[in-house]
Design an enzyme around this catalytic site. Sequence first.
Site, PDB file in Angstrom:
ATOM      1  N   LYS A 107       0.868  -1.182   0.000  1.00  0.00           N
ATOM      2  CA  LYS A 107       0.000   0.000   0.000  1.00  0.00           C
ATOM      3  C   LYS A 107       0.899   1.225   0.000  1.00  0.00           C
ATOM      4  CE  LYS A 107      -4.389   1.098   0.084  1.00  0.00           C
ATOM      5  NZ  LYS A 107      -5.569   0.398  -0.481  1.00  0.00           N
ATOM      6  N   ASP A 118      -6.889   4.329  -4.736  1.00  0.00           N
ATOM      7  CA  ASP A 118      -7.577   4.185  -3.445  1.00  0.00           C
ATOM      8  C   ASP A 118      -8.196   5.560  -3.186  1.00  0.00           C
ATOM      9  OD1 ASP A 118      -7.909   2.327  -0.971  1.00  0.00           O
ATOM     10  OD2 ASP A 118      -7.281   4.194  -0.063  1.00  0.00           O
TER      11      ASP A 118
END
Length: 444
Positions: free
Chosen positions: A126, A166
Amino acid sequence: MSYVDEVLESVKKKNAAEPEFIQAVTEVLESIRVVVDENEEKYRKAALLERLVEPDRIITFRVPWTDDNGNVHVQRGYRVQFNNAIGPYKGGLRFHPSVYQGILKFLGFEQVFKNALTTLPIGGGKGGSDFDPHGKSDAEVMRFCQSFMTELYKYIGADVDVPAGDIGVGGREIGYLYGQYKRITTAYESILTGKGLTFGGSLIRTQATGYGLMYCTEEILKLNGKNMKDAVCAVSGAGNVAIYAIEKAQQLGAKVVTCSDSSGWIYDPDGIDVAVLKDVKEVKRARLTEYKAQRPNAEYHEGKGVWSVKCDYAFPCATQNELNLDDAKALVANGCQGVFEGANMPTTLEATKYLQESGLLFTPGKASNAGGVATSALEMSQNSERLSWTAEEVDSRLKSIMYGIADTMAASAEKYGMKGNYVAGANIAGFEKVAEAMLAQGIY
Ligand code: NDP
Protein backbone atom coordinates in the site's frame (compact mmCIF):
# COMPACT_ATOMS: atom_id res chain seq x y z
CA MET A 1 1.34 -16.90 27.35
CA SER A 2 0.03 -18.14 23.99
CA TYR A 3 1.99 -17.42 20.81
CA VAL A 4 -0.77 -15.10 19.52
CA ASP A 5 -0.81 -13.10 22.77
CA GLU A 6 2.97 -12.81 22.81
CA VAL A 7 3.08 -11.44 19.28
CA LEU A 8 0.13 -9.12 19.90
CA GLU A 9 1.83 -7.70 22.97
CA SER A 10 5.00 -7.07 21.03
CA VAL A 11 3.10 -5.45 18.13
CA LYS A 12 1.36 -3.11 20.58
CA LYS A 13 4.68 -2.15 22.16
CA LYS A 14 6.58 -1.64 18.92
CA ASN A 15 3.82 0.24 17.08
CA ALA A 16 2.26 2.24 19.90
CA ALA A 17 1.83 5.34 17.72
CA GLU A 18 -0.06 3.41 15.02
CA PRO A 19 -3.51 2.51 16.44
CA GLU A 20 -5.05 1.50 13.09
CA PHE A 21 -2.24 -0.97 12.50
CA ILE A 22 -2.66 -2.44 15.98
CA GLN A 23 -6.41 -2.71 15.35
CA ALA A 24 -5.93 -4.59 12.06
CA VAL A 25 -3.35 -6.97 13.51
CA THR A 26 -5.52 -7.61 16.57
CA GLU A 27 -8.52 -8.52 14.43
CA VAL A 28 -6.53 -10.92 12.27
CA LEU A 29 -4.49 -12.60 15.02
CA GLU A 30 -7.50 -13.02 17.32
CA SER A 31 -9.46 -14.72 14.61
CA ILE A 32 -6.70 -17.10 13.47
CA ARG A 33 -5.94 -18.11 17.06
CA VAL A 34 -7.44 -21.57 16.62
CA VAL A 35 -5.20 -22.32 13.61
CA VAL A 36 -2.10 -20.93 15.32
CA ASP A 37 -2.76 -22.98 18.45
CA GLU A 38 -3.00 -26.15 16.35
CA ASN A 39 0.36 -25.41 14.66
CA GLU A 40 2.12 -23.54 17.45
CA GLU A 41 5.42 -25.40 17.41
CA LYS A 42 5.89 -25.18 13.65
CA TYR A 43 4.97 -21.50 13.48
CA ARG A 44 7.04 -20.49 16.51
CA LYS A 45 10.13 -22.24 15.16
CA ALA A 46 9.87 -20.21 11.97
CA ALA A 47 8.90 -16.97 13.80
CA LEU A 48 6.04 -16.94 11.32
CA LEU A 49 3.79 -14.43 13.09
CA GLU A 50 6.64 -12.05 13.91
CA ARG A 51 7.58 -12.01 10.22
CA LEU A 52 3.96 -11.69 9.10
CA VAL A 53 3.39 -8.49 11.11
CA GLU A 54 6.59 -6.77 9.98
CA PRO A 55 6.53 -5.21 6.47
CA ASP A 56 9.25 -6.38 4.07
CA ARG A 57 10.17 -2.69 3.75
CA ILE A 58 8.78 0.82 3.99
CA ILE A 59 9.95 3.48 1.60
CA THR A 60 9.41 7.12 2.62
CA PHE A 61 10.21 10.09 0.46
CA ARG A 62 9.80 13.85 0.01
CA VAL A 63 7.32 15.04 -2.61
CA PRO A 64 7.78 18.72 -3.49
CA TRP A 65 5.27 20.34 -5.86
CA THR A 66 4.36 23.83 -7.03
CA ASP A 67 0.84 25.24 -6.88
CA ASP A 68 -0.75 27.45 -9.55
CA ASN A 69 0.47 30.58 -7.77
CA GLY A 70 4.08 29.45 -7.78
CA ASN A 71 4.20 28.46 -4.10
CA VAL A 72 6.18 25.33 -3.30
CA HIS A 73 4.71 22.68 -0.98
CA VAL A 74 6.29 19.57 0.45
CA GLN A 75 4.30 16.38 1.06
CA ARG A 76 5.39 13.03 2.41
CA GLY A 77 5.20 10.00 0.11
CA TYR A 78 5.21 6.31 1.11
CA ARG A 79 5.22 2.80 -0.25
CA VAL A 80 4.77 -0.04 2.20
CA GLN A 81 5.86 -3.32 0.58
CA PHE A 82 4.33 -5.66 3.11
CA ASN A 83 4.57 -9.24 1.92
CA ASN A 84 5.36 -10.83 -1.45
CA ALA A 85 5.14 -14.50 -0.47
CA ILE A 86 2.51 -15.26 -3.12
CA GLY A 87 3.18 -12.63 -5.79
CA PRO A 88 4.39 -9.10 -6.53
CA TYR A 89 3.31 -6.43 -4.03
CA LYS A 90 -0.11 -5.11 -5.02
CA GLY A 91 -2.28 -2.48 -3.37
CA GLY A 92 -3.52 1.04 -3.90
CA LEU A 93 -2.16 4.53 -3.37
CA ARG A 94 -4.12 6.84 -1.07
CA PHE A 95 -3.91 10.64 -1.26
CA HIS A 96 -5.58 12.09 1.82
CA PRO A 97 -4.42 14.49 4.57
CA SER A 98 -4.90 11.75 7.20
CA VAL A 99 -2.28 9.50 5.57
CA TYR A 100 0.67 8.55 7.75
CA GLN A 101 2.74 5.39 8.14
CA GLY A 102 0.25 3.69 10.51
CA ILE A 103 -2.69 3.98 8.08
CA LEU A 104 -0.63 2.54 5.22
CA LYS A 105 0.71 -0.28 7.38
CA PHE A 106 -2.82 -1.29 8.38
CA LEU A 107 -3.95 -1.15 4.76
CA GLY A 108 -0.89 -3.09 3.54
CA PHE A 109 -1.39 -5.76 6.22
CA GLU A 110 -5.07 -6.20 5.28
CA GLN A 111 -4.09 -6.34 1.63
CA VAL A 112 -1.89 -9.41 2.20
CA PHE A 113 -4.88 -11.54 3.26
CA LYS A 114 -7.30 -9.92 0.82
CA ASN A 115 -5.04 -10.67 -2.11
CA ALA A 116 -4.59 -14.26 -0.96
CA LEU A 117 -8.38 -14.67 -0.86
CA THR A 118 -8.73 -13.69 -4.53
CA THR A 119 -6.80 -16.90 -5.43
CA LEU A 120 -4.65 -14.76 -7.77
CA PRO A 121 -0.83 -14.52 -7.47
CA ILE A 122 -0.49 -11.12 -5.78
CA GLY A 123 1.26 -10.07 -2.59
CA GLY A 124 0.29 -7.14 -0.37
CA GLY A 125 1.39 -3.51 -0.37
CA LYS A 126 0.00 0.00 0.00
CA GLY A 127 1.21 3.53 -0.48
CA GLY A 128 0.21 7.13 -0.76
CA SER A 129 0.71 10.61 0.55
CA ASP A 130 -0.75 13.23 2.88
CA PHE A 131 -1.53 15.32 -0.22
CA ASP A 132 -5.17 16.48 -0.36
CA PRO A 133 -6.54 16.57 -3.92
CA HIS A 134 -9.71 18.43 -2.81
CA GLY A 135 -9.91 21.89 -4.33
CA LYS A 136 -6.70 21.46 -6.37
CA SER A 137 -6.67 22.24 -10.07
CA ASP A 138 -5.93 19.50 -12.62
CA ALA A 139 -2.53 21.11 -13.23
CA GLU A 140 -1.67 21.01 -9.51
CA VAL A 141 -2.74 17.37 -9.23
CA MET A 142 -0.63 16.58 -12.29
CA ARG A 143 2.48 18.27 -10.90
CA PHE A 144 2.04 16.48 -7.60
CA CYS A 145 1.60 13.08 -9.32
CA GLN A 146 4.69 13.70 -11.48
CA SER A 147 6.77 14.53 -8.44
CA PHE A 148 5.44 11.49 -6.54
CA MET A 149 6.26 9.11 -9.41
CA THR A 150 9.71 10.64 -9.90
CA GLU A 151 10.65 8.95 -6.63
CA LEU A 152 8.27 5.97 -6.61
CA TYR A 153 9.35 4.62 -10.02
CA LYS A 154 12.59 3.29 -8.51
CA TYR A 155 10.76 0.84 -6.33
CA ILE A 156 7.95 -0.54 -8.53
CA GLY A 157 7.87 -2.89 -11.53
CA ALA A 158 5.51 -5.25 -13.34
CA ASP A 159 6.94 -8.24 -11.44
CA VAL A 160 7.93 -6.29 -8.31
CA ASP A 161 5.19 -3.97 -7.12
CA VAL A 162 2.10 -2.76 -8.99
CA PRO A 163 0.19 0.07 -7.26
CA ALA A 164 -3.41 1.11 -8.07
CA GLY A 165 -5.97 3.69 -6.86
CA ASP A 166 -7.58 4.19 -3.44
CA ILE A 167 -9.06 7.21 -1.66
CA GLY A 168 -8.16 10.34 -3.62
CA VAL A 169 -6.54 8.37 -6.43
CA GLY A 170 -8.81 7.64 -9.39
CA GLY A 171 -8.46 7.52 -13.16
CA ARG A 172 -7.10 11.07 -13.43
CA GLU A 173 -4.29 10.50 -10.93
CA ILE A 174 -3.38 7.06 -12.33
CA GLY A 175 -3.11 8.64 -15.81
CA TYR A 176 -0.70 11.35 -14.61
CA LEU A 177 1.36 8.83 -12.61
CA TYR A 178 1.61 6.49 -15.58
CA GLY A 179 2.61 9.30 -17.95
CA GLN A 180 5.47 10.26 -15.66
CA TYR A 181 6.68 6.67 -15.31
CA LYS A 182 6.86 6.36 -19.10
CA ARG A 183 8.58 9.70 -19.40
CA ILE A 184 11.32 8.66 -16.98
CA THR A 185 11.85 5.06 -18.09
CA THR A 186 10.59 5.09 -21.71
CA ALA A 187 9.05 1.70 -20.89
CA TYR A 188 5.41 0.84 -21.55
CA GLU A 189 4.96 -1.61 -18.71
CA SER A 190 2.14 -2.80 -16.50
CA ILE A 191 3.36 -0.99 -13.39
CA LEU A 192 0.01 0.47 -12.39
CA THR A 193 -3.56 -0.75 -12.62
CA GLY A 194 -6.75 1.26 -12.95
CA LYS A 195 -5.32 2.72 -16.16
CA GLY A 196 -7.54 4.39 -18.77
CA LEU A 197 -9.13 2.13 -21.37
CA THR A 198 -7.04 3.61 -24.19
CA PHE A 199 -3.73 2.73 -22.51
CA GLY A 200 -4.02 -0.72 -21.02
CA GLY A 201 -6.85 -0.41 -18.54
CA SER A 202 -9.40 -3.15 -18.06
CA LEU A 203 -13.10 -2.84 -18.68
CA ILE A 204 -15.05 -3.12 -15.39
CA ARG A 205 -12.02 -2.08 -13.23
CA THR A 206 -13.80 1.18 -12.33
CA GLN A 207 -16.93 -0.69 -11.25
CA ALA A 208 -15.12 -3.71 -9.79
CA THR A 209 -14.96 -2.96 -6.06
CA GLY A 210 -18.58 -1.84 -5.79
CA TYR A 211 -19.91 -4.56 -8.09
CA GLY A 212 -17.76 -7.15 -6.35
CA LEU A 213 -19.12 -6.08 -2.96
CA MET A 214 -22.63 -6.79 -4.19
CA TYR A 215 -21.68 -10.14 -5.77
CA CYS A 216 -20.13 -11.25 -2.49
CA THR A 217 -23.18 -10.03 -0.59
CA GLU A 218 -25.53 -11.82 -3.00
CA GLU A 219 -23.75 -15.11 -2.32
CA ILE A 220 -23.68 -14.66 1.46
CA LEU A 221 -27.38 -13.77 1.44
CA LYS A 222 -28.08 -16.85 -0.68
CA LEU A 223 -26.22 -19.07 1.79
CA ASN A 224 -28.52 -17.63 4.45
CA GLY A 225 -31.77 -17.96 2.49
CA LYS A 226 -32.08 -14.23 1.76
CA ASN A 227 -31.64 -11.93 -1.25
CA MET A 228 -31.35 -8.29 -2.27
CA LYS A 229 -34.73 -7.96 -3.97
CA ASP A 230 -36.69 -5.01 -2.49
CA ALA A 231 -34.19 -4.67 0.37
CA VAL A 232 -33.72 -1.14 1.69
CA CYS A 233 -29.99 -0.39 1.87
CA ALA A 234 -27.86 2.29 3.51
CA VAL A 235 -24.53 3.05 1.82
CA SER A 236 -21.89 5.49 3.09
CA GLY A 237 -19.38 7.27 0.88
CA ALA A 238 -19.88 8.80 -2.54
CA GLY A 239 -16.64 7.79 -4.19
CA ASN A 240 -15.61 4.98 -6.47
CA VAL A 241 -16.66 2.10 -4.23
CA ALA A 242 -19.95 3.65 -3.07
CA ILE A 243 -21.16 4.74 -6.51
CA TYR A 244 -20.76 1.32 -8.12
CA ALA A 245 -22.04 -0.51 -5.05
CA ILE A 246 -25.21 1.57 -5.30
CA GLU A 247 -25.47 0.95 -9.03
CA LYS A 248 -25.19 -2.84 -8.67
CA ALA A 249 -27.49 -2.99 -5.62
CA GLN A 250 -30.16 -1.26 -7.65
CA GLN A 251 -29.60 -3.65 -10.57
CA LEU A 252 -30.19 -6.49 -8.10
CA GLY A 253 -33.55 -4.99 -7.12
CA ALA A 254 -32.63 -3.20 -3.88
CA LYS A 255 -33.41 0.41 -2.97
CA VAL A 256 -30.42 2.39 -1.70
CA VAL A 257 -31.55 5.44 0.26
CA THR A 258 -28.30 7.02 1.50
CA CYS A 259 -24.79 8.11 0.54
CA SER A 260 -22.31 10.47 2.20
CA ASP A 261 -19.07 12.40 1.85
CA SER A 262 -16.74 14.00 4.36
CA SER A 263 -19.08 17.02 4.74
CA GLY A 264 -22.51 15.42 5.08
CA TRP A 265 -24.98 12.80 3.94
CA ILE A 266 -28.03 12.33 1.73
CA TYR A 267 -31.30 10.55 2.51
CA ASP A 268 -33.21 10.04 -0.71
CA PRO A 269 -36.51 8.24 0.01
CA ASP A 270 -37.03 7.53 -3.71
CA GLY A 271 -33.66 5.79 -3.96
CA ILE A 272 -30.31 7.38 -4.86
CA ASP A 273 -30.24 8.56 -8.46
CA VAL A 274 -26.89 7.13 -9.61
CA ALA A 275 -26.71 9.27 -12.76
CA VAL A 276 -27.03 12.43 -10.64
CA LEU A 277 -24.50 11.13 -8.10
CA LYS A 278 -21.97 10.36 -10.86
CA ASP A 279 -22.47 13.82 -12.34
CA VAL A 280 -21.88 15.46 -8.95
CA LYS A 281 -18.89 13.36 -7.87
CA GLU A 282 -17.20 12.08 -11.05
CA VAL A 283 -17.78 15.03 -13.37
CA LYS A 284 -18.22 18.14 -11.23
CA ARG A 285 -16.15 16.88 -8.24
CA ALA A 286 -18.68 18.80 -6.10
CA ARG A 287 -20.17 18.36 -2.61
CA LEU A 288 -23.39 16.44 -1.91
CA THR A 289 -25.31 19.71 -1.51
CA GLU A 290 -25.21 19.69 -5.31
CA TYR A 291 -27.03 16.31 -5.30
CA LYS A 292 -29.76 17.82 -3.12
CA ALA A 293 -30.00 20.78 -5.52
CA GLN A 294 -30.75 18.36 -8.37
CA ARG A 295 -33.07 16.09 -6.30
CA PRO A 296 -35.42 18.31 -4.27
CA ASN A 297 -37.14 15.32 -2.60
CA ALA A 298 -33.87 14.23 -1.01
CA GLU A 299 -32.66 15.45 2.39
CA TYR A 300 -29.13 16.75 2.97
CA HIS A 301 -27.69 16.62 6.51
CA GLU A 302 -24.37 18.03 7.68
CA GLY A 303 -21.95 15.68 9.44
CA LYS A 304 -22.42 11.98 10.18
CA GLY A 305 -25.74 10.11 10.29
CA VAL A 306 -26.10 7.48 7.58
CA TRP A 307 -26.35 4.64 10.12
CA SER A 308 -29.35 6.21 11.86
CA VAL A 309 -31.57 5.41 8.88
CA LYS A 310 -33.84 2.34 8.94
CA CYS A 311 -32.46 -0.27 6.55
CA ASP A 312 -32.28 -4.02 5.88
CA TYR A 313 -28.60 -4.01 4.91
CA ALA A 314 -25.76 -1.55 5.48
CA PHE A 315 -22.67 -1.03 3.33
CA PRO A 316 -19.93 1.20 4.79
CA CYS A 317 -17.96 2.35 1.71
CA ALA A 318 -16.12 5.51 2.84
CA THR A 319 -13.19 5.05 5.22
CA GLN A 320 -11.76 3.27 8.28
CA ASN A 321 -13.61 3.32 11.61
CA GLU A 322 -16.64 5.17 10.24
CA LEU A 323 -19.08 2.74 11.93
CA ASN A 324 -18.67 2.72 15.71
CA LEU A 325 -20.49 1.00 18.57
CA ASP A 326 -23.25 3.63 18.73
CA ASP A 327 -23.83 3.29 15.00
CA ALA A 328 -23.97 -0.49 15.36
CA LYS A 329 -26.54 -0.16 18.14
CA ALA A 330 -28.66 2.15 15.98
CA LEU A 331 -28.53 -0.30 13.07
CA VAL A 332 -29.56 -3.23 15.27
CA ALA A 333 -32.36 -1.22 16.89
CA ASN A 334 -33.65 -0.32 13.42
CA GLY A 335 -33.87 -3.98 12.35
CA CYS A 336 -30.82 -4.11 10.10
CA GLN A 337 -29.97 -7.72 9.18
CA GLY A 338 -26.51 -7.42 7.69
CA VAL A 339 -23.42 -5.21 7.40
CA PHE A 340 -21.14 -5.79 4.42
CA GLU A 341 -17.93 -3.76 4.34
CA GLY A 342 -16.99 -1.97 1.12
CA ALA A 343 -14.28 0.20 2.68
CA ASN A 344 -11.20 -1.12 4.46
CA MET A 345 -11.83 -1.68 8.19
CA PRO A 346 -14.79 0.76 8.34
CA THR A 347 -16.21 -0.96 11.43
CA THR A 348 -14.48 -0.62 14.81
CA LEU A 349 -13.61 -3.81 16.69
CA GLU A 350 -16.31 -3.15 19.33
CA ALA A 351 -18.95 -2.48 16.68
CA THR A 352 -18.03 -5.65 14.77
CA LYS A 353 -18.32 -7.71 17.93
CA TYR A 354 -21.70 -6.16 18.78
CA LEU A 355 -23.09 -6.75 15.28
CA GLN A 356 -21.93 -10.37 15.26
CA GLU A 357 -23.30 -11.01 18.75
CA SER A 358 -26.61 -9.46 17.70
CA GLY A 359 -26.89 -12.08 14.97
CA LEU A 360 -26.36 -9.84 11.95
CA LEU A 361 -24.57 -11.13 8.88
CA PHE A 362 -21.19 -9.40 8.71
CA THR A 363 -18.52 -9.60 6.00
CA PRO A 364 -15.09 -7.99 6.44
CA GLY A 365 -13.75 -5.61 3.79
CA LYS A 366 -10.74 -7.76 3.08
CA ALA A 367 -13.16 -10.28 1.56
CA SER A 368 -16.10 -8.23 0.35
CA ASN A 369 -14.10 -5.42 -1.28
CA ALA A 370 -11.54 -7.72 -2.92
CA GLY A 371 -13.19 -7.29 -6.33
CA GLY A 372 -11.10 -4.18 -7.01
CA VAL A 373 -7.74 -5.80 -6.54
CA ALA A 374 -8.92 -9.00 -8.23
CA THR A 375 -9.84 -7.03 -11.34
CA SER A 376 -6.53 -5.19 -11.10
CA ALA A 377 -4.85 -8.58 -11.29
CA LEU A 378 -7.02 -9.36 -14.32
CA GLU A 379 -5.76 -6.08 -15.83
CA MET A 380 -2.19 -7.31 -15.25
CA SER A 381 -3.04 -10.59 -17.01
CA GLN A 382 -4.50 -8.75 -20.01
CA ASN A 383 -1.42 -6.49 -20.17
CA SER A 384 0.87 -9.53 -20.08
CA GLU A 385 -0.89 -11.17 -23.01
CA ARG A 386 -1.34 -7.78 -24.74
CA LEU A 387 -5.04 -8.39 -25.17
CA SER A 388 -8.23 -6.78 -23.85
CA TRP A 389 -11.08 -8.89 -22.64
CA THR A 390 -14.71 -7.91 -23.14
CA ALA A 391 -16.69 -6.35 -20.30
CA GLU A 392 -18.77 -9.55 -20.11
CA GLU A 393 -15.66 -11.69 -19.71
CA VAL A 394 -14.14 -9.52 -16.96
CA ASP A 395 -17.48 -9.21 -15.17
CA SER A 396 -18.08 -12.93 -15.26
CA ARG A 397 -14.57 -13.62 -13.86
CA LEU A 398 -15.15 -11.00 -11.16
CA LYS A 399 -18.46 -12.60 -10.25
CA SER A 400 -16.99 -16.06 -9.96
CA ILE A 401 -14.05 -14.75 -7.88
CA MET A 402 -16.44 -12.99 -5.48
CA TYR A 403 -18.78 -15.96 -5.18
CA GLY A 404 -15.67 -18.06 -4.56
CA ILE A 405 -14.46 -15.73 -1.79
CA ALA A 406 -17.88 -15.86 -0.11
CA ASP A 407 -17.95 -19.67 -0.27
CA THR A 408 -14.34 -19.94 0.94
CA MET A 409 -14.86 -17.78 4.01
CA ALA A 410 -18.08 -19.60 4.84
CA ALA A 411 -16.35 -22.98 4.51
CA SER A 412 -13.27 -21.95 6.54
CA ALA A 413 -15.42 -20.62 9.36
CA GLU A 414 -17.44 -23.81 9.44
CA LYS A 415 -14.33 -26.02 9.32
CA TYR A 416 -13.07 -24.42 12.53
CA GLY A 417 -16.46 -24.57 14.30
CA MET A 418 -17.37 -20.91 13.80
CA LYS A 419 -20.20 -21.21 11.27
CA GLY A 420 -21.35 -17.81 10.02
CA ASN A 421 -18.32 -15.96 11.42
CA TYR A 422 -17.08 -14.57 8.12
CA VAL A 423 -14.39 -12.44 9.77
CA ALA A 424 -12.74 -15.57 11.11
CA GLY A 425 -13.37 -17.44 7.86
CA ALA A 426 -11.74 -14.75 5.70
CA ASN A 427 -8.75 -14.30 7.98
CA ILE A 428 -8.12 -18.02 8.33
CA ALA A 429 -8.40 -18.74 4.59
CA GLY A 430 -6.07 -15.84 3.69
CA PHE A 431 -3.61 -16.69 6.45
CA GLU A 432 -3.35 -20.39 5.61
CA LYS A 433 -2.31 -19.64 2.04
CA VAL A 434 0.27 -16.98 2.94
CA ALA A 435 1.63 -19.03 5.86
CA GLU A 436 2.19 -22.08 3.70
CA ALA A 437 4.03 -20.02 1.05
CA MET A 438 6.20 -18.29 3.68
CA LEU A 439 7.12 -21.56 5.37
CA ALA A 440 8.04 -23.14 2.02
CA GLN A 441 10.35 -20.23 1.15
CA GLY A 442 12.53 -20.45 4.26
CA ILE A 443 13.47 -17.72 6.70
CA TYR A 444 13.62 -14.31 5.07
P1 NDP B 1 -12.84 7.73 -3.07
O1 NDP B 1 -11.80 8.73 -2.80
O2 NDP B 1 -13.32 7.52 -4.45
O3 NDP B 1 -14.13 8.00 -2.16
C1 NDP B 1 -14.04 8.03 -0.77
C2 NDP B 1 -15.38 8.52 -0.23
O4 NDP B 1 -15.36 8.43 1.19
C3 NDP B 1 -15.67 9.95 -0.57
O5 NDP B 1 -17.06 10.14 -0.66
C4 NDP B 1 -15.09 10.71 0.62
O6 NDP B 1 -15.67 11.98 0.83
C5 NDP B 1 -15.43 9.77 1.75
N1 NDP B 1 -14.41 9.90 2.81
C6 NDP B 1 -13.08 9.72 2.69
N2 NDP B 1 -12.46 9.94 3.86
C7 NDP B 1 -13.44 10.28 4.71
C8 NDP B 1 -13.44 10.63 6.09
N3 NDP B 1 -12.31 10.67 6.80
N4 NDP B 1 -14.64 10.90 6.65
C9 NDP B 1 -15.80 10.88 5.93
N5 NDP B 1 -15.85 10.54 4.63
C10 NDP B 1 -14.69 10.25 4.05
O7 NDP B 1 -12.28 6.36 -2.45
P2 NDP B 1 -12.75 4.88 -2.76
O8 NDP B 1 -14.21 4.84 -3.00
O9 NDP B 1 -11.83 4.31 -3.76
O10 NDP B 1 -12.41 4.15 -1.37
C11 NDP B 1 -13.35 4.04 -0.31
C12 NDP B 1 -12.92 2.93 0.63
O11 NDP B 1 -12.86 1.68 -0.09
C13 NDP B 1 -11.55 3.10 1.27
O12 NDP B 1 -11.55 2.50 2.54
C14 NDP B 1 -10.65 2.28 0.34
O13 NDP B 1 -9.47 1.85 0.99
C15 NDP B 1 -11.57 1.11 0.04
N6 NDP B 1 -11.25 0.36 -1.16
C16 NDP B 1 -11.18 0.95 -2.39
C17 NDP B 1 -10.92 0.20 -3.51
C18 NDP B 1 -10.95 0.76 -4.88
O14 NDP B 1 -10.86 -0.02 -5.85
N7 NDP B 1 -11.10 2.05 -5.08
C19 NDP B 1 -10.63 -1.26 -3.40
C20 NDP B 1 -10.82 -1.80 -2.08
C21 NDP B 1 -11.08 -1.00 -1.00
P3 NDP B 1 -15.03 13.28 0.15
O15 NDP B 1 -15.44 13.21 -1.30
O16 NDP B 1 -15.66 14.41 0.88
O17 NDP B 1 -13.57 13.17 0.36
